[in-house]
Structure formats: structure tokens, C-alpha cells
Design an enzyme around this catalytic site. Sequence first.
Site, PDB file in Angstrom:
ATOM      1  CG  HIS A 125      -1.914   0.967   1.413  1.00 30.31           C
ATOM      2  ND1 HIS A 125      -1.667   2.263   1.812  1.00 30.31           N
ATOM      3  CD2 HIS A 125      -3.245   0.885   1.223  1.00 30.31           C
ATOM      4  CE1 HIS A 125      -2.812   2.923   1.862  1.00 30.31           C
ATOM      5  NE2 HIS A 125      -3.789   2.115   1.508  1.00 30.31           N
ATOM      6  CG  ASP A 202       0.420  -2.745   6.131  1.00 37.43           C
ATOM      7  OD1 ASP A 202      -0.563  -2.830   6.903  1.00 37.43           O
ATOM      8  OD2 ASP A 202       0.395  -2.107   5.062  1.00 37.43           O
ATOM      9  CD  GLN A 205      -7.165  -4.345   4.052  1.00 39.53           C
ATOM     10  OE1 GLN A 205      -8.132  -5.021   4.396  1.00 39.53           O
ATOM     11  NE2 GLN A 205      -7.276  -3.075   3.721  1.00 39.53           N
ATOM     12  CE  LYS A 228      -7.283  -0.105   6.201  1.00 35.34           C
ATOM     13  NZ  LYS A 228      -8.081   0.390   5.071  1.00 35.34           N
ATOM     14  CB  CYS A 366      -3.664   3.281  -1.565  1.00 34.22           C
ATOM     15  SG  CYS A 366      -4.843   4.557  -1.174  1.00 34.22           S
TER      16      CYS A 366
HETATM   17  N1  PLP Z   1      -1.828  -0.898   4.567  1.00 32.84           N
HETATM   18  C1  PLP Z   1      -2.802  -1.572   3.946  1.00 32.84           C
HETATM   19  C2  PLP Z   1      -2.537  -2.937   3.424  1.00 32.84           C
HETATM   20  C3  PLP Z   1      -4.058  -0.995   3.795  1.00 32.84           C
HETATM   21  O1  PLP Z   1      -5.029  -1.667   3.167  1.00 32.84           O
HETATM   22  C4  PLP Z   1      -4.290   0.312   4.289  1.00 32.84           C
HETATM   23  C5  PLP Z   1      -5.574   0.977   4.082  1.00 32.84           C
HETATM   24  O2  PLP Z   1      -6.314   0.666   3.188  1.00 32.84           O
HETATM   25  C6  PLP Z   1      -3.236   0.959   4.947  1.00 32.84           C
HETATM   26  C7  PLP Z   1      -2.034   0.317   5.069  1.00 32.84           C
HETATM   27  C8  PLP Z   1      -3.417   2.322   5.536  1.00 32.84           C
HETATM   28  O3  PLP Z   1      -4.321   2.256   6.590  1.00 32.84           O
HETATM   29  P1  PLP Z   1      -4.900   3.562   7.268  1.00 32.84           P
HETATM   30  O4  PLP Z   1      -5.439   4.420   6.165  1.00 32.84           O
HETATM   31  O5  PLP Z   1      -5.957   3.061   8.191  1.00 32.84           O
HETATM   32  O6  PLP Z   1      -3.790   4.213   7.993  1.00 32.84           O
END
Ligand code: PLP
Length: 408
Positions: A125, A202, A205, A228, A366
Site C-alpha cells: 500500500h 503491515d 488487512q 478496518k 492506493c
Molecule cells: N496498509 C494496507 C494494506 C491498507 O489496506 C491500508 C488501508 O487501506 C493501509 C495500510 C493504511 O491504513 P490507514 O489508512 O488506516 O492508515
Amino acid sequence: MEMLSTTSAIRDEFPILEEEVNKHKLVYLDNAASSQKPKVVIDAMSSYYVHHHSNVHRGIHHLSQVATDMFEGAREEMRSFLNAASTKEIIFTSGTTEGINLVATSLSRGVLKAGDEIMITEMEHHSNIVPWQMAATYSGAKLVVVNVTPDGQIDMEDFHSKLSTKTKLLSVVHVSNALGTVNPVKEITAAAKAVGAWVLIDGAQSAPHIQIDVQDLNCDFFTLSGHKMYGPTGSGVLYGREDVLNEIPPYKGGGEMIETVTFEKTTYNELPFKFEAGTPDIAAALGLAEASRFIKRLGYDQIAQTEAELMSYATEKLGEIEGIQFIGTAPKKSGAISFLIEGTHPSDVGTIIDKLGVAVRTGHHCTQPLMAKFGIPGTIRASFAVYNTKEEVDTFVTAVKRAVKMLK
Ligand code: PLP
């Protein structure tokens, strides 16, 4: 407390699922972007503001002590959620983005040096790419990117060939938001640690779908986003291994993170407060802890079973559509299905099915470098939560078929 053994009992916990969108009953399949909230989470936050609000860690008065106890109780809940060894390792953040920025910024302040390598993968992401690009720019370290295979998995051969004693930090996504791929993070972590690298996972998800045990994963950092996983926006946790957090410098400066301040020199507070400058989002932390309890009440077995059934049913039903191309066909997937339909643009399909009450995400999710790798502008992504049903999948697939008919 009521058992959550049936889908209808689970759905009753989520008031928003009764809403109508464009005169149709809402079918919410955008859970990877943000899941909906159960009443217990909403009530915990509202009750806090109605009865208990005060600033934390600062006052000797009754309310401040109550709020502090509640906030630190939420930290203990999140420690247990992640099976961390100590609450010193649980840092409240606003979400995964802040968690990764915290680590990347800290490491760029004298920890990473020219000659070091920061390793990520092509399926990250943007929030697991850009902070490392910035850290590389400020520290002189090099960003190394591991390839993804055509079916959407980390290319393990490429990973092993690029990993070396120069790798100081590996930051890798547990479950891909764009593809749904579940990565073998335990194996990847073991290999990276064998060459002396620190590992950040990370978990934005994965935490909503997969039981996390940071001690078993043996990672140095793990990030999650509360919104999430049935929790509130503005909530999140960065897990950091205690010895590593002690070694790296703070991120933000301000109140709470200090021990003593003079104009000549400041000494820092102990963990986890060293990384929590300023007044935290207390209500969000309480809501997140309630989301953790909600997930424990459900159990990950039930979550995984329900979502796996929905994923395979949706994949089968979508497969009936002529010209469909699934993006990401790894054998181990969780939470999300991405696809394109020949002769249609993802956003046109998304706009039409929204008119029929179905919420999905369209676009690059993203993950622009990943979309570039697949040579596509974006996908349509349906992503699932434990409250979704097969009937909703039917409504979604019928809506997609209608959209395709209109567009072709
Ligand atoms: N990493 C992954 C795999 C994500 O799907 C997301 C958000 O969609 C993020 C990081 C960023 O998360 P946040 O916007 O809650 O900080």
C-alpha cells in the site's frame, strides 16, 4: 451477553446495515477500506464521553484517574489481542499509516545509514512505500523492492536473492488490500531476521481476519488500523518489540513523551509513552479495545469460515460473467476479490452498482506500482466482513451483470 452464532444476530449488532442507499437496502462490500461498527463500539465511545471523559495521565482528580485506568485497560486489551509480551510494546496510533510513519521517521534519524537497505515488496500500500522512500531520502539508505508473481504472490526467489546483511529493515504487507493475497510473513520474517534485519508487518488487512500473535510471528513491529477491524476511525496500534523501541529515537516531541525538560536537554519517558506525545484519542482507544472484545466474542474461526465461504461463493458467481479477469489468484487469499471486466471501466461498473445500493471500491486501491506491474488502471474490489451474506453476494453479482449489460 448475547451469542453471536448466527449471521442475523451478528447483523443486529451493526445498525448501519439497515440503511437504504439509493432506495435499495445497503449491500456493503467495501470492508477493506473501512468496516462498519457494532453497537458495543459506538456505545463504549459514547458512554466514555457521557460519563468518564477527562485527560489521561495528568490529573490527580477522580475523572482523570478513571479515564487513565480505562485508557490503560484498553492498552492491556490490545496487548492481549496481539499476544505481545508487555503493554510497553503497545503504542496507540491513529492507524497503520501513522504506525509506519512513526517507525520510518524514527529510523531515518540516525539509525539507517548510507549503505543500508530498506526492503519492501511490489504489493505494498502507498502507506508502506512512501514513508520508506522518505526515510531513504533522509538517511541515504537504499530502497529495495521485491517482485510479485503474475498470480499476485511475493516472488520468494527474488526475495531471497535480494535479502542480504545490508538489509536493515524489511516492511511487508500481511494481507494485500488490492489482491487479497495472504503472505507467508512468518517465513519471510525468519529469513530476514537470519540476516539481522528488523521486520515490520503491515497488518491493516490481516488483523480483521486472522488471529495475530506477534511473538509467534517474531516480528519487530506490527501495525493495525482500528477502523478496518470494527473499531473507530482514528484508532490503531503499533506493536514494537521492547528492546527495539528502547533503541530507536522518538517520533513526535511534546507532552507525555518526556521525563524531564530543560532548554538544554530533554530526557524521554519510559515505554510506551516515549512514542505517545500529546493527548491521545482516548475514546478511539476505548472503541478499539471494544472491537477487540467483539472479535474475541465471535472468534477468528467463525470469522474465517464465514468469510472464506463468501469469498469462494462470490468467486464462483462472478466467474459466470463473460470477460471477467480476476487480479490476484494466489491460493491463499483473505477478505478481498479484485477483478476487471473486458470492455468496461472499473469506475463505471462501481458507479452503476452504487445506484443499486451496492458499495464496492474501484480504482488503484492506493497501490499504483502494483497496478502498473499488472498493466491496469485499477480494479473493482469486493471485500468482505463477518456480517455479509450469500444473499448480498447474489445482489452484488446481479448488479454487476446489469452494469455490464448497460456498458457493453
Ligand atoms: N496498509 C494496507 C494494506 C491498507 O489496506 C491500508 C488501508 O487501506 C493501509 C495500510 C493504511 O491504513 P490507514 O489508512 O488506516 O492508515
